[in-house]
Design a protein around this motif. Structure first.
Motif, PDB file in Angstrom:
ATOM      1  N   GLN A  41      24.342 -33.978   9.959  1.00 45.74           N
ATOM      2  CA  GLN A  41      24.653 -34.566   8.653  1.00 45.74           C
ATOM      3  C   GLN A  41      25.135 -33.494   7.673  1.00 45.74           C
ATOM      4  N   ILE A  42      24.434 -32.394   7.597  1.00 45.41           N
ATOM      5  CA  ILE A  42      24.813 -31.331   6.665  1.00 45.41           C
ATOM      6  C   ILE A  42      26.135 -30.694   7.089  1.00 45.41           C
ATOM      7  N   ALA A  43      26.341 -30.537   8.390  1.00 42.88           N
ATOM      8  CA  ALA A  43      27.600 -29.961   8.882  1.00 42.88           C
ATOM      9  C   ALA A  43      28.787 -30.856   8.520  1.00 42.88           C
ATOM     10  N   HIS A  44      28.632 -32.159   8.661  1.00 35.66           N
ATOM     11  CA  HIS A  44      29.717 -33.085   8.303  1.00 35.66           C
ATOM     12  C   HIS A  44      29.983 -33.069   6.798  1.00 35.66           C
ATOM     13  N   GLU A  45      28.939 -32.953   6.020  1.00 36.49           N
ATOM     14  CA  GLU A  45      29.130 -32.833   4.575  1.00 36.49           C
ATOM     15  C   GLU A  45      29.897 -31.550   4.254  1.00 36.49           C
ATOM     16  N   VAL A  66      19.629 -22.540  13.475  1.00 29.33           N
ATOM     17  CA  VAL A  66      18.969 -22.799  12.194  1.00 29.33           C
ATOM     18  C   VAL A  66      17.523 -23.178  12.482  1.00 29.33           C
ATOM     19  N   PRO A  67      16.601 -22.262  12.238  1.00 31.44           N
ATOM     20  CA  PRO A  67      15.194 -22.550  12.515  1.00 31.44           C
ATOM     21  C   PRO A  67      14.691 -23.779  11.767  1.00 31.44           C
ATOM     22  N   GLU A  68      13.900 -24.585  12.477  1.00 32.24           N
ATOM     23  CA  GLU A  68      13.136 -25.705  11.938  1.00 32.24           C
ATOM     24  C   GLU A  68      13.962 -26.910  11.498  1.00 32.24           C
ATOM     25  N   ILE A  69      15.268 -26.929  11.721  1.00 34.38           N
ATOM     26  CA  ILE A  69      16.056 -28.105  11.368  1.00 34.38           C
ATOM     27  C   ILE A  69      16.190 -28.988  12.603  1.00 34.38           C
ATOM     28  N   ASP A  70      16.203 -30.303  12.414  1.00 34.74           N
ATOM     29  CA  ASP A  70      16.416 -31.169  13.571  1.00 34.74           C
ATOM     30  C   ASP A  70      17.918 -31.429  13.725  1.00 34.74           C
TER      31      ASP A  70
END
Length: 141
Positions: free
Chosen positions: A113-117, A103-107
């Motif tokens: 966090q988004i994956a756990h959501e 995923v470009p540009e994501i830390d």
């Protein structure tokens, strides 16, 4: 959005020596074999319920994650998800989702966090606690 998807399973014979077929309405699975051997042993061509749950979970989770990433203004180049469904003593005891994302540009922290959501809101993640309705009829010869 509301819809219903359908699949059919047929089984003939005893639990250990019998065999069955699984068909989905889309015909992606069309009279696909399953048996004691495809479920509990290796080597025979066919599928099994745990494999199908793993495929459904991996696919649903990857799509859910993609939607959540889009909401946060990210677009994945790829999301590769392996699902391992553990079966022990007559029960599915754990499902392990192994995610590798590009995923470009994501830390890393935000991706975590988004994956756990996504794991928590994925419909297949929730299905194991779903209300299951059973309708029964007995066919007499």
């Amino acid at each position: 959005m509301k819809f219903t998807r359908q699949a059919q399973a047929q089984w003939k014979g005893s639990g250990k020596d019998g065999h069955g077929q699984i068909t989905t309405a889309s015909k992606v699975l069309d009279h696909t074999a399953y048996s004691f051997n495809t479920r509990f042993e290796d080597g025979e061509k066919g599928t099994n319920p745990e494999e199908l749950i793993g495929a459904a979970h991996a696919g649903c989770f990857a799509m859910q994650l993609s939607f959540l990433l889009n909401e946060a203004d990210y677009t994945a180049t790829s999301l590769d998800v392996d699902a391992s469904v553990n079966f022990e003593d007559g029960a599915i005891t754990k499902i392990i989702l192994n995610l590798v994302g590009d995923v470009p540009e994501i830390d890393a922290e935000q991706f975590q966090q988004i994956a756990h959501e996504a794991k928590n809101v994925c419909p297949v993640s929730k299905v194991l606690q779903a209300d299951i309705e059973l309708k029964v009829s007995l066919k007499r010869a």
